[in-house]
Write a protein that holds these residues in place. Structure first.
Motif: not given
Length: 146
Positions: A78-101
């Motif tokens: 569940q990569f969405t566990l690392y969704g960042e929602t502090k700024k704006g209304n669209r979650p950022s998933f930058i902290e989630a590991a890429r699939p190959e990792v």
């Protein structure tokens, strides 16, 4: 690493109409990984999940682990566990590991639970669109983080 732990009476994951993993009694895990996670994080979270005393004993006290009650685990990536929602209304998933990792780490985490703690672990299909259903076993939901 972040793991949402939910005690479950039953849980299953379906991909394209086919059940790919199901349990009757135990834990459902939502597993999120970040690009900084290491084997130490996997081992820590696996040990914590395996040893959480969140099942009732004969006196009704939460005092037993998944292994002690003979339960199984349904583990879902569940990569969405690392969704960042502090700024704006669209979650950022930058902290989630890429699939190959994330994929090898996810499989290694499940292997640690199987081999080190001798727990039956069922899974969904990594990266697939999954339908998940479960019936909880009491109001126990926890977050384990490394």
């Amino acid at each position: 690493m972040r793991v949402v732990v939910q005690r479950a009476r039953q849980a299953k994951v379906t991909v394209d109409g086919k059940v790919t993993g199901a349990i009757e009694h135990g834990l459902m895990l939502l597993v999120g990984l970040t690009h900084e996670d290491t084997v130490k994080d996997l081992e820590y979270c696996a040990k914590k999940v395996a040893n959480l005393r969140i099942f009732e004993d004969e006196k009704g006290k939460m005092n037993l682990s998944i292994k002690e009650v003979g339960g199984s685990i349904l583990s879902i990536s569940q990569f969405t566990l690392y969704g960042e929602t502090k700024k704006g209304n669209r979650p950022s998933f930058i902290e989630a590991a890429r699939p190959e990792v994330a994929e090898p780490l996810y499989h290694q985490f499940n292997q640690i639970l199987r081999e080190t703690y001798d727990i039956q672990v069922e899974t969904g299909i990594f990266g697939a669109m999954m339908d998940v259903s479960f019936t909880n076993n009491g109001p126990v939901t926890l977050i384990v983080e490394s």
